[in-house]
Each structure stands twice: as C-alpha cells, then as structure tokens.
Design an enzyme around this catalytic site. Structure first.
Site, short mmCIF file in Angstrom:
data_model
loop_
_atom_site.label_atom_id
_atom_site.label_comp_id
_atom_site.label_asym_id
_atom_site.label_seq_id
_atom_site.Cartn_x
_atom_site.Cartn_y
_atom_site.Cartn_z
CG HIS A 1 -2.03 -0.98 1.16
ND1 HIS A 1 -2.99 -1.17 2.09
CD2 HIS A 1 -2.36 -1.89 0.24
CE1 HIS A 1 -3.93 -2.06 1.72
NE2 HIS A 1 -3.58 -2.53 0.56
CD GLU B 1 -1.95 4.09 3.32
OE1 GLU B 1 -1.62 3.60 2.36
OE2 GLU B 1 -3.08 4.11 3.76
CB CYS C 1 -6.40 -0.61 5.12
SG CYS C 1 -4.65 -1.21 5.10
CB CYS D 1 -1.85 1.66 6.01
SG CYS D 1 -1.35 0.81 4.89
ZN LIG Z 1 -3.41 0.19 3.98
#
Ligand SMILES: [Zn+2]
Length: 148
Positions: A55, A57, A85, A88
């Site tokens: 992801h 992040e 999410c 993260c």
């Molecule tokens: Zn994430």
C-alpha cells in the site's frame, strides 16, 4: 508562491495516486512531510509487486525511515489520499507518527470504522481534497469494469 498547507501536500499525494492509476493500480498515493519538506513518497503497488502489503502508506513509511535513519516518524505528517486501512494504521501505530491527514473516507475498510488503534501521540484528520481523491478512485473502478 503557494503556501505549504494541507492542500499543497495532499496535491502531491494525489500526484502519487495518479501514478498508481497509470500503472493499473488502485489509485492511492501518499507523501510524508517533516518541516514542510517531503521526505518520502509512495503509491499503491500491490499488483506490480504482487504483494498485498504494498500500500502507498507502507511504501512511504519505509522510505521515510530510510531517509531519517530511524524507525520512528515523530514530527512527521503523512498525507494519504484514502483513509488508511487496518494494516497501514497498525504500521503507523508502530511508527509513532505525529499526524495523519487523509482525503477520502473508506467506510468499509478504513481504520476509523474498524476502530484500529492509533498511537496516542497521533492526530488524524480527514477530508482534505476528498472530492479529488474519490473521483480518481471512482474513475479507476468504472474503467476497470468496462475492461471486463
Ligand atoms: Zn493500507
């Protein structure tokens, strides 16, 4: 001259999201800022890297730690186009990051509704360029649907 405010840095995160879009990735982008300086950038690369942890992040956290030469991101602000999410948010917990600023809400998979614990020192705020971030995401899913 353009001021270094939340909108300015979120635009930079949106540019990252557009790079993800161009690679056929779900368009989410992130930058990490310290003292009005961008020290890390990242965009979603889960398809490219075949890695569910890739992801935006996560990429940005790793890059920022490399830049700072330390694992903690105190005094840093993460700008991310979509609410983080659980994964993260968990990584951000360990980083002890000072601020999280997100664009669009993620009602289903975002950390707020799922009540993921953030670090007590972390301040989270949302809605910065929310419209731009969600339009990009919607455009991505519409185009992808049309390909199938
Ligand atoms: Zn994430």
């Amino acid at each position: 001259m353009q001021p270094f405010d939340d909108t300015y840095f979120m635009k930079k995160a949106l540019q990252e999201a557009e790079m993800a879009f161009d690679k056929g990735e779900i368009p989410v982008g992130a930058v990490i800022v310290i003292d009005n300086r961008i020290i890390a950038r990242g965009h979603n690369l889960t398809e490219t890297l075949n890695d569910v942890t890739a992801h935006a992040e996560m990429q940005a956290i790793t890059a920022a730690s490399n830049f700072l030469g330390g694992k903690y991101l105190q005094n840093c602000t993460l700008y991310v186009t979509l609410e983080p999410c659980q994964m993260c948010a968990g990584a951000l917990y360990w980083s002890q990051i000072s601020n999280i600023v997100y664009g669009a809400r993620d009602e289903q998979r975002g950390c707020l509704n799922l009540k993921t614990k953030l670090h007590p020192k972390t301040i989270i705020k949302g809605g910065v360029l929310e419209e731009e971030a969600s339009i990009l995401l919607k455009r991505f899913f519409i185009e992808r649907r049309n390909l199938n």
